[in-house]
Design an enzyme around this catalytic site. Structure first.
Site, mmCIF file in Angstrom:
data_model
loop_
_atom_site.group_PDB
_atom_site.id
_atom_site.type_symbol
_atom_site.label_atom_id
_atom_site.label_comp_id
_atom_site.label_asym_id
_atom_site.label_seq_id
_atom_site.Cartn_x
_atom_site.Cartn_y
_atom_site.Cartn_z
ATOM 1 N N CYS A 1 -24.849 12.324 30.518
ATOM 2 C CA CYS A 1 -25.860 11.551 31.268
ATOM 3 C C CYS A 1 -27.238 11.730 30.670
ATOM 4 O O CYS A 1 -28.141 10.945 30.947
ATOM 5 C CB CYS A 1 -25.999 12.035 32.704
ATOM 6 S SG CYS A 1 -24.661 11.630 33.785
ATOM 7 N N CYS B 1 -26.348 17.499 32.659
ATOM 8 C CA CYS B 1 -25.144 16.836 32.122
ATOM 9 C C CYS B 1 -25.516 16.170 30.811
ATOM 10 O O CYS B 1 -26.379 15.285 30.784
ATOM 11 C CB CYS B 1 -24.593 15.805 33.104
ATOM 12 S SG CYS B 1 -23.271 14.807 32.371
ATOM 13 N N HIS C 1 -19.698 11.841 35.478
ATOM 14 C CA HIS C 1 -18.653 12.093 34.479
ATOM 15 C C HIS C 1 -17.543 13.029 34.967
ATOM 16 O O HIS C 1 -16.550 13.204 34.268
ATOM 17 C CB HIS C 1 -19.275 12.659 33.193
ATOM 18 C CG HIS C 1 -20.117 11.653 32.491
ATOM 19 N ND1 HIS C 1 -21.465 11.498 32.747
ATOM 20 C CD2 HIS C 1 -19.796 10.713 31.590
ATOM 21 C CE1 HIS C 1 -21.931 10.512 32.002
ATOM 22 N NE2 HIS C 1 -20.952 10.012 31.302
ATOM 23 N N LYS D 1 -16.263 5.100 26.647
ATOM 24 C CA LYS D 1 -15.750 5.857 25.514
ATOM 25 C C LYS D 1 -14.788 6.932 25.989
ATOM 26 O O LYS D 1 -13.772 7.194 25.374
ATOM 27 C CB LYS D 1 -16.930 6.503 24.795
ATOM 28 C CG LYS D 1 -16.553 7.308 23.562
ATOM 29 C CD LYS D 1 -17.810 8.002 23.042
ATOM 30 C CE LYS D 1 -17.535 9.083 22.045
ATOM 31 N NZ LYS D 1 -17.235 8.587 20.716
ATOM 32 N N HIS E 1 -18.339 -1.490 23.018
ATOM 33 C CA HIS E 1 -17.105 -1.848 23.707
ATOM 34 C C HIS E 1 -17.368 -3.036 24.622
ATOM 35 O O HIS E 1 -18.486 -3.549 24.700
ATOM 36 C CB HIS E 1 -16.481 -0.644 24.423
ATOM 37 C CG HIS E 1 -17.314 -0.025 25.507
ATOM 38 N ND1 HIS E 1 -17.725 -0.689 26.630
ATOM 39 C CD2 HIS E 1 -17.813 1.235 25.628
ATOM 40 C CE1 HIS E 1 -18.411 0.111 27.409
ATOM 41 N NE2 HIS E 1 -18.504 1.291 26.812
ATOM 42 N N CYS F 1 -20.556 17.102 37.121
ATOM 43 C CA CYS F 1 -21.427 15.927 37.115
ATOM 44 C C CYS F 1 -20.843 14.845 38.022
ATOM 45 O O CYS F 1 -19.651 14.544 37.921
ATOM 46 C CB CYS F 1 -21.542 15.405 35.680
ATOM 47 S SG CYS F 1 -22.154 13.720 35.612
ATOM 48 N N LYS G 1 -14.208 2.765 35.166
ATOM 49 C CA LYS G 1 -15.225 2.147 34.315
ATOM 50 C C LYS G 1 -14.745 2.194 32.862
ATOM 51 O O LYS G 1 -14.259 3.222 32.397
ATOM 52 C CB LYS G 1 -16.532 2.930 34.447
ATOM 53 C CG LYS G 1 -17.639 2.406 33.568
ATOM 54 C CD LYS G 1 -18.877 3.284 33.668
ATOM 55 C CE LYS G 1 -19.947 2.817 32.719
ATOM 56 N NZ LYS G 1 -20.688 3.890 32.079
ATOM 57 N N HIS H 1 -20.349 -2.981 27.034
ATOM 58 C CA HIS H 1 -21.642 -3.287 26.405
ATOM 59 C C HIS H 1 -21.762 -4.788 26.152
ATOM 60 O O HIS H 1 -22.814 -5.388 26.347
ATOM 61 C CB HIS H 1 -21.786 -2.576 25.052
ATOM 62 C CG HIS H 1 -21.655 -1.088 25.115
ATOM 63 N ND1 HIS H 1 -20.930 -0.372 24.207
ATOM 64 C CD2 HIS H 1 -22.175 -0.179 25.967
ATOM 65 C CE1 HIS H 1 -20.997 0.914 24.493
ATOM 66 N NE2 HIS H 1 -21.750 1.055 25.564
HETATM 67 N N1 MSP Z 1 -29.097 4.217 26.568
HETATM 68 C C1 MSP Z 1 -28.970 3.993 27.957
HETATM 69 C C2 MSP Z 1 -29.817 2.828 28.405
HETATM 70 C C3 MSP Z 1 -31.269 2.967 28.106
HETATM 71 S S1 MSP Z 1 -32.146 1.543 28.550
HETATM 72 C C4 MSP Z 1 -33.722 1.981 28.368
HETATM 73 C C5 MSP Z 1 -27.509 3.704 28.305
HETATM 74 N N2 MSP Z 1 -26.749 3.278 27.308
HETATM 75 S S2 MSP Z 1 -25.188 2.958 27.425
HETATM 76 O O1 MSP Z 1 -24.820 2.517 26.112
HETATM 77 O O2 MSP Z 1 -24.488 4.063 27.961
HETATM 78 O O3 MSP Z 1 -25.034 1.798 28.459
HETATM 79 C C6 MSP Z 1 -25.718 0.611 28.291
HETATM 80 C C7 MSP Z 1 -25.342 -0.403 29.328
HETATM 81 O O4 MSP Z 1 -23.965 -0.741 29.232
HETATM 82 C C8 MSP Z 1 -25.572 0.062 30.769
HETATM 83 O O5 MSP Z 1 -26.229 -0.974 31.477
HETATM 84 C C9 MSP Z 1 -24.201 0.217 31.308
HETATM 85 O O6 MSP Z 1 -24.150 -0.060 32.680
HETATM 86 C C10 MSP Z 1 -23.467 -0.844 30.517
HETATM 87 N N3 MSP Z 1 -22.054 -0.579 30.545
HETATM 88 C C11 MSP Z 1 -21.371 0.433 29.936
HETATM 89 N N4 MSP Z 1 -20.081 0.369 30.335
HETATM 90 C C12 MSP Z 1 -19.919 -0.670 31.198
HETATM 91 C C13 MSP Z 1 -18.837 -1.233 31.876
HETATM 92 N N5 MSP Z 1 -17.629 -0.740 31.813
HETATM 93 N N6 MSP Z 1 -19.085 -2.361 32.585
HETATM 94 C C14 MSP Z 1 -20.308 -2.972 32.641
HETATM 95 N N7 MSP Z 1 -21.344 -2.448 32.019
HETATM 96 C C15 MSP Z 1 -21.179 -1.250 31.385
HETATM 97 O O7 MSP Z 1 -27.146 3.836 29.466
#
Ligand code: MSP
Length: 503
Positions: free
Chosen positions: A129, A126, A146, A297, A18, A143, A294, A21
């Site tokens: 998390c 959680c 969440h 998903k 999304h 949590c 935020k 990411h």
């Molecule tokens: N798998 C773990 C990271 C492991 S690193 C050794 C994880 N994955 S995640 O897919 O949930 O998130 C990955 C990154 O995307 C995180 O840095 C998270 O902060 C970022 N983001 C997810 N949603 C976001 C926003 N809405 N805004 C900015 N960044 C966001 O955590």
């Protein structure tokens, strides 16, 4: 040659890519591209985080094996990064053999060094998390992240002696190096350490979707302790120690604030436990918010990057992400914000400057671009733009760097507005004005390359230069006077056609 090893977080494969990411990956990509312009030897890593209960359950829900599920979603991340022209040098999946070996090697070292021990663990967990909490952490029994119910888990686990690293972590975090930027996040990590560190449960027996513990194969490593090690795996921790030693000191992790605790406290401690004393630099962003929440998903506001690419093109989307959100604090994301930014900066300013200059060169100079003049006001404005942009890219502030670059574009449009070369007769006066404008376009194409590499290369080509702006080396290439003159300048379709939202 200086080295720059840039990493994004590796993304969980229970979710599809999304915009949140994409923000993390585009920022890392742009900063990596900046370092390539500086002539640094860059290694840029991204990938997917594929183990853990969350993924196992997502696969069960879909009625397929975890690996099948992981492979499918990992491919979606790879496709999205290709679509967004992400210049990663490697893509790691934690289910790869190279990674299993590196995890086992690093944690075996920590075990051999006496930092891992066995005990029973019980507590609230959680699943989204993938983390245990204490009762104090919970908010109304839920949590804290969440706001959803937690599960009670009891397990025989191996524990990591995080508590042994309080002093070393404090010293690192308080040290001279900007270990974590922006500073607020460094203080946050310091606060966690100073609040006292409890040992961490790092293995699970309740699931088997993970990397087996080498000294006790009834256990698998808990997903976070497996995941963090990806950064070491990818540069040869297991199979190429020389390569690892070369790259490791140049490590820059880009991450979101939700995973600061893992990267700014647990990971450095794991490295120290395994005998790796050089610790990485961290660059931490806030969240992109939609309606104050935020983007994720579980939120209803999930937006796929491909939808925005359809409307604004790859580079319109990349540019707006980098320019609209200051790196560090939380920032509101909006569709209207992209429209406004796209039309103002790309269609009206950059795109317009390219077409305007090419059109007037074709009319007044027979399509041959003249050389700039050494004493132009634009020369000093370009120097300021370079200085500010350079400082901002070095400090991981893409929005500031692009603002400095676009100020120069606006100043050049104003310069044309004032001098009105389209009203001049062919001759030295018009040549000087257009030569100066062409020189700005040359410099801007280089400075804009981290954000919009394709459009920057096209502008470069249209003004008759050979090669690409990405091949140029800073700071030399930003010095005024590089446009040689005498080159054929091409007019063409607008680089960024104005965007009109459909009614
Ligand atoms: N798998 C773990 C990271 C492991 S690193 C050794 C994880 N994955 S995640 O897919 O949930 O998130 C990955 C990154 O995307 C995180 O840095 C998270 O902060 C970022 N983001 C997810 N949603 C976001 C926003 N809405 N805004 C900015 N960044 C966001 O955590």
């Amino acid at each position: 040659m200086a080295k720059f090893y840039a990493t994004t977080p590796i993304y969980y494969v229970n979710d599809v890519p999304h915009v949140g990411h994409a923000y993390a990956t585009i920022t890392t990509d742009a900063v990596s591209r900046w370092h390539r312009l500086l002539g640094d030897d860059v290694h840029f890593l991204t990938g997917t985080d594929e183990h853990g209960l969350k993924i196992q359950r997502a696969a069960e829900e879909a009625g397929i094996e975890p690996i099948e599920h992981a492979t499918k979603t990992s491919a979606r991340f790879q496709q999205t990064w290709e679509l967004l022209n992400i210049s990663n040098d490697d893509f790691i999946r934690t289910t790869e053999d190279r990674h299993r070996q590196a995890v086992q090697k690093l944690l075996q070292k920590a075990y051999d060094n006496g930092y891992i021990y066995e005990a029973t663990f019980e507590g609230p967990y959680c699943v989204p998390c993938e983390a245990y909490y204490t009762d104090d952490d919970l908010v109304e029994g839920n949590c804290p992240i969440h706001k959803r119910p937690v599960e009670h888990m009891v397990e025989d686990n191996y524990f990591f002696k995080l508590s042994a690293f309080e002093d070393q972590l404090t010293e690192w975090l308080e040290g001279d190096d900007p270990s974590i930027s922006p500073t607020g996040y460094r203080n946050e990590a310091l606060g966690i350490v100073k609040g006292g560190l409890r040992d961490l449960s790092i293995t699970r027996t309740s699931i088997d979707w993970g990397v087996p513990v080498p000294w006790d194969t009834d256990h698998v490593f808990y997903v976070w302790y497996d995941a963090l090690i990806n950064y070491a795996t990818a540069i040869g921790y297991h199979d190429d120690p020389d390569r690892f030693d070369e790259w490791w000191p140049a490590t820059h992790h880009f991450l979101g604030k939700d995973i600061l605790r893992f990267h700014g406290v647990y990971w450095p401690a794991m490295l120290l436990a395994a005998g790796i004393t050089q610790l990485p630099q961290l660059h931490v962003s806030g969240f992109l918010l939609v309606g104050g929440e935020k983007m994720s998903k579980t939120g209803l506001n999930k937006i796929e990057p491909s939808e925005l690419v359809e409307d604004f093109g790859v580079e319109g989307f990349r540019y707006a992400m980098l320019r609209n959100h200051s790196f560090g604090p939380d920032s509101d994301f909006s569709y209207e914000g992209i429209v406004e930014r796209y039309n103002t900066d790309l269609a009206n300013n950059f795109g317009n400057l390219v077409s305007r200059v090419a059109t007037v060169v074709s009319k007044k100079c027979d399509g041959i671009g003249p050389a700039p003049t050494p004493d132009a006001t634009l020369a000093s404005q370009a120097e300021v733009a370079y200085r500010e942009a350079s400082k901002a890219w070095d400090g991981v502030q893409p929005s500031v760097a692009l603002e400095a670059t676009w100020r120069l574009i606006r100043e050049t449009n104003e310069y044309l507005q004032e001098t009105e070369p389209w009203k001049m007769d062919p001759g030295p006066e018009v040549d000087a004005v257009l030569g100066n404008a062409l020189e700005v376009l040359r410099i801007v194409s280089i400075l804009a390359t981290p954000a919009i590499p394709t459009a920057a290369a096209e502008a470069w080509r249209r003004i008759g230069l050979s090669g690409t702006p990405a091949d140029q080396r800073l700071p030399e290439a930003a010095a005024w006077g590089g446009y040689p003159g005498g080159l054929a300048v091409e007019t063409g379709d607008p680089l960024f056609p104005r965007f009109k939202p459909s009614a």
